[in-house]
Design an enzyme around this catalytic site. Structure first.
Site, PDB file in Angstrom:
ATOM      1  N   VAL A 154       0.047  -1.699 -14.010  1.00  0.00           N
ATOM      2  CA  VAL A 154       1.367  -2.220 -13.645  1.00  0.00           C
ATOM      3  C   VAL A 154       2.303  -2.198 -14.847  1.00  0.00           C
ATOM      4  CG1 VAL A 154       2.576  -4.312 -12.921  1.00  0.00           C
ATOM      5  CG2 VAL A 154       0.455  -3.644 -11.789  1.00  0.00           C
ATOM      6  N   GLU A 195      -1.654   2.115  -6.555  1.00  0.00           N
ATOM      7  CA  GLU A 195      -2.210   3.079  -7.512  1.00  0.00           C
ATOM      8  C   GLU A 195      -2.102   4.467  -6.925  1.00  0.00           C
ATOM      9  OE1 GLU A 195      -6.068   2.461  -9.241  1.00  0.00           O
ATOM     10  OE2 GLU A 195      -5.632   0.325  -9.411  1.00  0.00           O
ATOM     11  N   LYS A 204       3.482 -12.241  -2.696  1.00  0.00           N
ATOM     12  CA  LYS A 204       2.602 -11.173  -3.152  1.00  0.00           C
ATOM     13  C   LYS A 204       1.218 -11.278  -2.487  1.00  0.00           C
ATOM     14  CE  LYS A 204       0.443  -8.135  -5.463  1.00  0.00           C
ATOM     15  NZ  LYS A 204       0.685  -6.832  -5.956  1.00  0.00           N
ATOM     16  N   PHE A 206      -1.912   1.521   7.517  1.00  0.00           N
ATOM     17  CA  PHE A 206      -3.021   0.596   7.262  1.00  0.00           C
ATOM     18  C   PHE A 206      -3.833   0.292   8.522  1.00  0.00           C
ATOM     19  CE2 PHE A 206      -3.173  -0.567   2.839  1.00  0.00           C
ATOM     20  CZ  PHE A 206      -2.106   0.198   2.399  1.00  0.00           C
ATOM     21  N   GLY A 266     -12.553   2.821   8.405  1.00  0.00           N
ATOM     22  CA  GLY A 266     -13.363   3.553   7.424  1.00  0.00           C
ATOM     23  C   GLY A 266     -14.318   2.624   6.715  1.00  0.00           C
ATOM     24  N   GLY A 297     -10.997  -1.310  -1.120  1.00  0.00           N
ATOM     25  CA  GLY A 297     -11.574  -1.561  -2.439  1.00  0.00           C
ATOM     26  C   GLY A 297     -10.429  -1.652  -3.432  1.00  0.00           C
ATOM     27  N   CYS A 304      -7.052  -4.734  -6.351  1.00  0.00           N
ATOM     28  CA  CYS A 304      -6.090  -5.697  -5.799  1.00  0.00           C
ATOM     29  C   CYS A 304      -6.582  -6.424  -4.551  1.00  0.00           C
ATOM     30  CB  CYS A 304      -4.773  -4.992  -5.508  1.00  0.00           C
ATOM     31  SG  CYS A 304      -4.136  -4.134  -6.939  1.00  0.00           S
ATOM     32  N   LYS A 344     -10.042   5.092  -3.616  1.00  0.00           N
ATOM     33  CA  LYS A 344      -9.146   5.816  -2.716  1.00  0.00           C
ATOM     34  C   LYS A 344      -8.736   7.099  -3.428  1.00  0.00           C
ATOM     35  CE  LYS A 344      -4.695   3.944  -4.131  1.00  0.00           C
ATOM     36  NZ  LYS A 344      -3.417   3.390  -3.718  1.00  0.00           N
ATOM     37  N   ARG A 393     -12.979   0.378  -9.429  1.00  0.00           N
ATOM     38  CA  ARG A 393     -13.175  -1.067  -9.313  1.00  0.00           C
ATOM     39  C   ARG A 393     -13.327  -1.450  -7.831  1.00  0.00           C
ATOM     40  NH1 ARG A 393      -8.295  -3.120 -12.983  1.00  0.00           N
ATOM     41  NH2 ARG A 393      -7.469  -1.121 -12.293  1.00  0.00           N
TER      42      ARG A 393
HETATM   43  C1  UGA Z   1      -2.367  -2.417  -2.986  1.00  0.00           C
HETATM   44  C2  UGA Z   1      -1.051  -2.574  -2.193  1.00  0.00           C
HETATM   45  O1  UGA Z   1      -0.931  -1.523  -1.235  1.00  0.00           O
HETATM   46  C3  UGA Z   1       0.146  -2.563  -3.138  1.00  0.00           C
HETATM   47  O2  UGA Z   1       1.345  -2.807  -2.391  1.00  0.00           O
HETATM   48  C4  UGA Z   1      -0.042  -3.663  -4.182  1.00  0.00           C
HETATM   49  O3  UGA Z   1       1.033  -3.684  -5.126  1.00  0.00           O
HETATM   50  C5  UGA Z   1      -1.339  -3.411  -4.941  1.00  0.00           C
HETATM   51  O4  UGA Z   1      -2.433  -3.423  -3.999  1.00  0.00           O
HETATM   52  C6  UGA Z   1      -1.486  -4.506  -5.971  1.00  0.00           C
HETATM   53  O5  UGA Z   1      -1.663  -5.665  -5.573  1.00  0.00           O
HETATM   54  O6  UGA Z   1      -1.302  -4.241  -7.161  1.00  0.00           O
HETATM   55  P1  UGA Z   1      -3.725  -0.327  -4.009  1.00  0.00           P
HETATM   56  O7  UGA Z   1      -4.817  -1.306  -4.305  1.00  0.00           O
HETATM   57  O8  UGA Z   1      -3.302   0.623  -5.060  1.00  0.00           O
HETATM   58  O9  UGA Z   1      -2.372  -1.120  -3.572  1.00  0.00           O
HETATM   59  O10 UGA Z   1      -4.239   0.533  -2.792  1.00  0.00           O
HETATM   60  P2  UGA Z   1      -3.862   0.810  -1.273  1.00  0.00           P
HETATM   61  O11 UGA Z   1      -3.256   2.146  -1.147  1.00  0.00           O
HETATM   62  O12 UGA Z   1      -3.115  -0.318  -0.684  1.00  0.00           O
HETATM   63  O13 UGA Z   1      -5.329   0.873  -0.631  1.00  0.00           O
HETATM   64  C7  UGA Z   1      -6.221  -0.230  -0.747  1.00  0.00           C
HETATM   65  C8  UGA Z   1      -7.521   0.056  -0.079  1.00  0.00           C
HETATM   66  O14 UGA Z   1      -7.403   0.021   1.335  1.00  0.00           O
HETATM   67  C9  UGA Z   1      -8.141   1.419  -0.398  1.00  0.00           C
HETATM   68  O15 UGA Z   1      -9.519   1.231  -0.660  1.00  0.00           O
HETATM   69  C10 UGA Z   1      -7.944   2.228   0.865  1.00  0.00           C
HETATM   70  O16 UGA Z   1      -8.930   3.197   1.042  1.00  0.00           O
HETATM   71  C11 UGA Z   1      -8.026   1.134   1.922  1.00  0.00           C
HETATM   72  N1  UGA Z   1      -7.325   1.458   3.190  1.00  0.00           N
HETATM   73  C12 UGA Z   1      -5.973   1.599   3.194  1.00  0.00           C
HETATM   74  C13 UGA Z   1      -8.054   1.588   4.361  1.00  0.00           C
HETATM   75  O17 UGA Z   1      -9.295   1.448   4.389  1.00  0.00           O
HETATM   76  N2  UGA Z   1      -7.379   1.844   5.525  1.00  0.00           N
HETATM   77  C14 UGA Z   1      -6.033   2.000   5.568  1.00  0.00           C
HETATM   78  O18 UGA Z   1      -5.497   2.224   6.668  1.00  0.00           O
HETATM   79  C15 UGA Z   1      -5.316   1.877   4.370  1.00  0.00           C
END
Ligand code: UGA
Length: 431
Positions: free
Chosen positions: A11, A156, A205, A250, A254, A258, A261, A322, A329
């Site tokens: 960040v 990320e 948040k 979202f 799956g 992970g 966050c 992802k 992590r």
């Molecule tokens: C997440 C939030 O999306 C951000 O808005 C936030 O700022 C960030 O956390 C944070 O708190 O710093 P991030 O952890 O980078 O972002 O990842 P995401 O793209 O949100 O995905 C999170 C997880 O959910 C991944 O493991 C992804 O594979 C999973 N996911 C996402 C699913 O299993 N299904 C979905 O439909 C979407």
């Protein structure tokens, strides 16, 4: 204007570089000398698409330093973006925050705003206020130093884009003058700018992340049901998502969420609720469902192999939590690998970027150059991360190198019919 950021993690570094790209002069502080040395040499210390180029293009507006005095030399706003890891009980460990603010406070000047960008429990701004009040230099009226909460919503892998195209900017302040300074920091970004109090910003948040995690666990429960009744969850989520009140995003079933966050923030919010005497039943279920998703996946692999994994070779595609990141992590892969190894399976794994992060953790895993090498001689190919390159795999070639005929798709990236046509038995999640 002049800004500074404390903490050059994901960040902090992305925010610092993007602020510089917006025309601000930015000082980035970290107590890790090696990191600062690399950054001063123009090297991005995290994997984030677009960051190295933006860092190079804005070198003249960026200063990297380990000296806290540099943070307050000319900055109008100082953003604190240090880590807040989860402790054993799920509560956030605020020691990096308190340490950073304690070191910062003796350098603060009247008129500066200290904005918390790290995800912190409700009440942290009050703690920061106390540290500042007792540690500002003699001659500085603590009331003239402002405390703010400025949660970020960066993903990320998309962090540079998200920083420059935010969906909203939320600032919690204890003084209107802080809001005015922060508004200028974000000037030029096209997004609603909301000014509120610190607890509201802090909860926003957690509530955002917990809600997204809830969507994921919800669709994973629907996926379970789909398997029992012979429905296809990928279609269900598509048809549900057409309703704008639900939305498409979202709702991909799956292996669950992970990363650094969602797992941490859902547990922390549960703890925040608990500490206020509220039992957040829904959130507990969201966390349980997410944990179960990984266990169920290992069972799925085992049952495809006659419930005996001993001596079987499993090809795992994807290790990062992802795509587009090397972050492992709380990645589902870690638990899945551990469980498979406990069951005496042999593992061949491939990930486009994350392998160096786990090599040391799993000395018995064979790490491969590509998906085909991983699949060679395997009884099962299992997709763990939905990297785009996996979607384009040549199924015929994959099948030809495997010993067995099973594909377990943890992210539903393949068309079951196309997989079946190449001679493999397909198992997805919820279809
Ligand atoms: C997440 C939030 O999306 C951000 O808005 C936030 O700022 C960030 O956390 C944070 O708190 O710093 P991030 O952890 O980078 O972002 O990842 P995401 O793209 O949100 O995905 C999170 C997880 O959910 C991944 O493991 C992804 O594979 C999973 N996911 C996402 C699913 O299993 N299904 C979905 O439909 C979407």
């Amino acid at each position: 204007m002049d800004l500074s950021i404390i903490g050059t993690g994901h960040v902090g570094l992305v925010s610092g570089v993007c602020f510089a790209d917006m025309g601000h002069r930015v000082v980035c502080i970290d107590n890790d000398k090696d990191k600062i040395q690399l950054l001063n040499a123009g090297k991005a210390t995290i994997f984030e698409p677009g960051l190295p180029e933006m860092l190079a293009a804005n070198r003249d507006r960026l200063t990297f330093s380990t000296d806290m005095a540099d943070a307050t030399a000319s900055a109008e706003a100082i953003f604190v973006a240090v880590g807040t890891p989860a402790r054993e009980n799920g509560r956030s460990d605020l020691s990096y925050v308190t340490e950073a603010v304690s070191r910062l406070a003796p350098h603060l000047k009247a008129g500066q705003v200290v904005a918390m960008m790290s995800t912190v429990p409700v009440g942290t701004s009050r703690l920061v206020r106390e540290i500042i009040d007792t540690n500002v230099p003699a001659g500085v009226d603590p009331k003239e130093v402002y405390v703010a909460s400025n949660p970020e919503f960066l993903r990320e892998g998309r962090a540079v884009y998200d920083r420059l195209h935010p969906t909203r900017i939320v600032v919690g302040v204890d003084d209107e003058r802080a809001a005015e300074i922060l508004k200028r920091a974000f000037d030029g970004l096209e997004a609603p700018f909301y000014v509120t109090n610190c607890p509201t910003a802090e909860i926003t948040k957690y509530a955002s992340n917990a809600f997204l995690a809830t969507k994921i666990s919800f669709i994973n429960e629907i996926a379970r049901l789909c398997e029992l009744v012979g429905a296809d969850v990928t279609e269900v989520s598509h048809y549900m998502g057409d309703d704008p009140r639900i939305g498409r995003q979202f709702l991909q079933a799956g292996l669950g969420y992970g990363g650094s966050c969602f797992p941490k923030d859902t547990k922390a919010l549960d703890q925040i609720a608990f500490s206020q005497g509220h039992n957040f039943t829904l959130l507990k279920a969201v966390i349980d469902v997410n944990n179960m998703q990984r266990v169920r996946f290992v069972h799925k692999i085992a049952s495809a192999l006659g419930d005996d994994l001993k001596g079987k070779t499993i090809a795992l595609l994807g290790i990062s939590f992802k795509p587009d990141t090397d972050d492992v992590r709380e990645a589902p892969s870690i638990e899945i690998i551990s469980r498979l190894l406990d069951a005496r399976a042999r593992i061949r794994a491939y990930d486009p970027v994350a392998m160096p992060k786990v090599r040391g953790l799993f000395p018995t895993v064979t790490f491969c150059e590509d998906a085909y090498e991983a699949a060679a001689g395997s009884d099962v190919v299992a997709v763990i991360t939905d990297w785009p390159e996996f979607k384009d795999l040549d199924m015929k070639r994959l099948t030809s190198v495997m010993a067995g005929r099973v594909l377990v798709d943890g992210r539903n990236i393949f068309d079951p019919k196309a997989v079946a046509a190449s001679g493999l038995t397909y198992h997805g999640v919820g279809r």
